[in-house]
Design an enzyme around this catalytic site. Sequence first.
Site, PDB file in Angstrom:
ATOM      1  N   ARG A   1       0.861  -1.184   0.000  1.00 40.61           N
ATOM      2  CA  ARG A   1       0.000   0.000   0.000  1.00 40.61           C
ATOM      3  C   ARG A   1       0.897   1.233   0.000  1.00 40.61           C
ATOM      4  NH1 ARG A   1      -3.544  -2.588  -1.681  1.00 40.61           N
ATOM      5  NH2 ARG A   1      -5.613  -2.991  -0.820  1.00 40.61           N
TER       6      ARG A   1
ATOM      7  N   GLU B   1      -3.681   7.687  -4.582  1.00 42.29           N
ATOM      8  CA  GLU B   1      -3.893   7.026  -5.866  1.00 42.29           C
ATOM      9  C   GLU B   1      -5.136   7.620  -6.498  1.00 42.29           C
ATOM     10  OE1 GLU B   1      -4.010   2.790  -5.508  1.00 42.29           O
ATOM     11  OE2 GLU B   1      -1.959   2.689  -4.745  1.00 42.29           O
TER      12      GLU B   1
ATOM     13  N   HIS C   1      -1.103   0.597  -9.774  1.00 39.72           N
ATOM     14  CA  HIS C   1      -1.758  -0.384  -8.902  1.00 39.72           C
ATOM     15  C   HIS C   1      -2.356  -1.545  -9.715  1.00 39.72           C
ATOM     16  CE1 HIS C   1      -3.788  -0.864  -4.717  1.00 39.72           C
ATOM     17  NE2 HIS C   1      -3.484  -2.036  -5.256  1.00 39.72           N
TER      18      HIS C   1
END
Length: 307
Positions: free
Chosen positions: A225, A254, A273
């Site tokens: 993360r 993000e 991601h």
Amino acid sequence: MAHVFVTRQLPGDALERLAAEHDLEVWPGDMPPPRETLLAGVAEADGLLSLLVDQVDAELIDAAPRLRAVANYAIGFDNIDVEAATARGIQVGNTPDVLTDATADLAFALLLAMARRLPQGEAQVREGRWRTWEPAGDLGADLSGATLGIVGRGRIGDAVALRADGFGMEVIASSRRSGMPLEELLERADFVSLHCPLTPATRHLIGTEALQRMKPSAYLVNTARGGVVDQVALRLALIAGEIAGAALDVTDPEPLPAGDPLLEAPNLLVVPHVGSATVRTRERMAEMAVENLLAALAGRPMPYPAT
Ligand code: DGY
């Protein structure tokens, strides 16, 4: 028949299975539903199928008096206030195991890309800077014989270790319950790969001090993360040459804005991601999220509870 709010169309046909038994409202956009839409969407919902970008917090739980089940389409569930949900008797599920190999593959792809300077090489070719075969040009780092430090030795960490073994690397690990102290791992590793969940204890685990402990020749890979790494500290470490490079599949926030100062740092590779982004994995994740909802809405425990 229960009412389920689904925050995005999902790959595969799992949602059809859910629709056969329950009334679905699927947000049609390709961006997350705006907050007000999400709150309105759950107002009458018995179930919610959420993505990691949807904040399922105390406010949302209060706005959803009938909610009994939240199935997160991700292994990570730091977007969900599990305590608040549990206090309301709402079951929370995730999609463990199925994305282990896809994420480990991506961690290794990033590691190899950095070690062998693939982004730099590709840019050279496209920009017409490929002059000749150079004996001392584009030299990267060997994997065989190098030490890989795995931070967080869960399923994905184990799968990365398996791959590292195949490449002839020495593997060391540090996690909450076992392995060596993080400080020692950072000092010894030639590559550091992060696989811990984001919790208050791991937020900015890799900050100035941790980066300074790493070897100047070492590389950092983050497929966990974004919040686990202090990006301001990372930018400074890359600029100062305190580490050799970093590859990130996850950032904070993000998406990372194109103008983010981090992107000006040298020897940095960022991808959007995509750890679990393979056809089979994403379809299986949808099936698991649906299995979680079908069970909880029928009054049974979820097969994949978020623990
Ligand atoms: C997850 O499921 O938590 C992953 O980060 C998705 O790629």
